[in-house]
Write a protein that holds these residues in place. Structure first.
Motif, short mmCIF file in Angstrom:
data_model
loop_
_atom_site.label_atom_id
_atom_site.label_comp_id
_atom_site.label_asym_id
_atom_site.label_seq_id
_atom_site.Cartn_x
_atom_site.Cartn_y
_atom_site.Cartn_z
N LYS A 175 0.83 -1.20 0.00
CA LYS A 175 0.00 0.00 0.00
C LYS A 175 0.87 1.25 0.00
CE LYS A 175 -3.81 0.21 2.45
NZ LYS A 175 -4.75 0.36 3.59
N TYR A 176 1.93 1.24 0.80
CA TYR A 176 2.86 2.37 0.82
C TYR A 176 3.46 2.57 -0.57
CZ TYR A 176 7.32 4.70 1.18
OH TYR A 176 8.39 5.53 0.94
N TRP A 177 3.95 1.49 -1.16
CA TRP A 177 4.65 1.59 -2.45
C TRP A 177 3.71 2.11 -3.54
CZ3 TRP A 177 9.64 1.49 -3.59
CH2 TRP A 177 9.99 1.48 -4.93
N THR A 178 2.52 1.53 -3.62
CA THR A 178 1.61 1.94 -4.68
C THR A 178 1.12 3.37 -4.49
OG1 THR A 178 -0.23 0.87 -3.55
CG2 THR A 178 0.86 -0.38 -5.29
N SER A 179 0.94 3.78 -3.24
CA SER A 179 0.48 5.16 -3.02
C SER A 179 1.60 6.16 -3.30
CB SER A 179 -0.03 5.34 -1.59
OG SER A 179 1.03 5.26 -0.66
#
Length: 75
Positions: free
Chosen positions: A65-69
């Motif tokens: 989630k961190y990476w995609t955001s």
């Protein structure tokens, strides 16, 4: 009449919980964690569980989630 007051109170607390959930969706990572995630991603790609295994207390879902955001590209 008391029931109406009680139900509006419940609605307000439900709204408050929804706001808390949306704030939790913004994950905060330390600078060291961000650097490690970036380095690991460059080494192993989107193997989120492998990356999460190197960061105590983080799950694969949090890392993804961190990476995609942070790094997702809009096409």
């Amino acid at each position: 009449m008391a029931d109406m007051d009680h139900s509006s109170s419940d609605d307000a607390s439900a709204d408050s919980r929804a706001e808390d959930t949306s704030q939790d969706s913004k994950l905060e990572f330390s600078e060291d964690e961000e650097i490690l995630i970036t380095r690991m991603y460059n080494l192993v790609g989107e193997r989120w569980s492998l990356i999460a295994g190197r960061i105590p207390g983080r799950t694969a879902e949090e890392i993804e989630k961190y990476w995609t955001s942070r790094y997702s590209t809009s096409e």
